[in-house]
Design an enzyme around this catalytic site. Sequence first.
Site, short mmCIF file in Angstrom:
data_model
loop_
_atom_site.label_atom_id
_atom_site.label_comp_id
_atom_site.label_asym_id
_atom_site.label_seq_id
_atom_site.Cartn_x
_atom_site.Cartn_y
_atom_site.Cartn_z
CB CYS A 150 78.72 28.24 120.80
SG CYS A 150 78.09 28.43 122.38
CB CYS A 153 75.05 29.12 121.36
SG CYS A 153 76.64 29.75 122.19
CG ASP A 154 74.17 27.50 117.89
OD1 ASP A 154 73.26 28.35 118.18
OD2 ASP A 154 75.18 27.73 117.25
#
Length: 335
Positions: A150, A153-154
């Site tokens: 992701c 997300c990261d």
Amino acid sequence: MASQTHKVVIIGSGPAGWTAAIYAARANLDPVVYVGVPKQHPSIQLPGGQLMLTTDVENYPGFPEGVSGPEMMQMFQKQAERFGTKTQPRDIVSIKPGDPSQNKPHELTTDTGETVLAHTIILATGATANWMGLESEMRLAQGGGGVSACAVCDGALPMFRDQPLAVVGGGDSAMEEATYLTKFASTVYVIHRRDELRASKVMQERYLSKPNAKVLWNKVVEDLKADKDQFGNEMITGVVLKDTVTGETSTLEVGGLFVAIGHTPATGFLAGSGIALDDKKYVVLKDRSTATNITGIFAAGDVADAKYRQAITAAGTGCQAALDAEHYLGAHGLA
Ligand code: NAP
């Protein structure tokens, strides 16, 4: 034999499931959460869904310093349990819908063969990112070693700044993730196994218009290379690629790898239940509610969302599902 009929049974222990539990518990509906038996990877011993594979969550409002995925899920659980949510460490393996309005509850079966009765069910089993299946991939993903499924997300984490990064896949997700990463990376390499992208033209063009975007055609990842960083943590340093046409292998140096080869919703246990799924096996919802096609059965989070797949959107729909279930119980005199 089941002894009581629960007002609300929630299946799944990610942000959608726990948020549904917080709302249902505060409405005195005595929810029971079937948290599931962890099975994403042998090293993950606790339930909690995709966030158990996320090292730092920096985009969930309310955590200005960020929070680790597992820690965040423990906080969600604690909050749900504070209001009386009961937790069951089991999988639900099948559902036989009833008709609660006719005093015929839904029947759920656990992996140990127990029958559970419920007036309403909230499906919150999520979707699992597909992985390539390399041992090194899971080890580095789990250990915060620069491998993720992701980018949203990261990708903004400091460790990925100004580094060459790679994205595996050729669909819309790969394009979206790769485009996002061009903001931080020195170069983004999309590694695709064919000579043509599956992604929509508009998504392709958005990515390919970036000056630091590159596509490596006809390549599959055979292995990952890693080294210890200055703190002694194992970090990805490169990928070993195989050309699917010539068979040649090569090594590409990268500081991060994002796997975007699709997701699989956790809906296998719904086979035979009559709950409507779309062609990709996601639960189909009615209009803008969380209602499925079956009376008294609701769904929240990634299990019914192939598009957004964020912790915050899952939590939001978990809240909606609990409110929909509460309304349903009230309307049928079951609250
Ligand atoms: P997808 O469309 O199924 O694409 C998966 C990609 O991964 C394909 O290019 C596939 O290659 C590749 N792949 C699959 N298994 C692989 C493996 N083992 N090794 C290497 N490559 C592999 O999945 P998605 O991109 O996650 O999209 C899912 C759905 O969500 C789609 O309907 C998409 O349109 C939608 N979506 C929309 C948006 C948006 O509109 N903003 C954003 C994201 C997703 P092949 O092409 O060779 O099969």
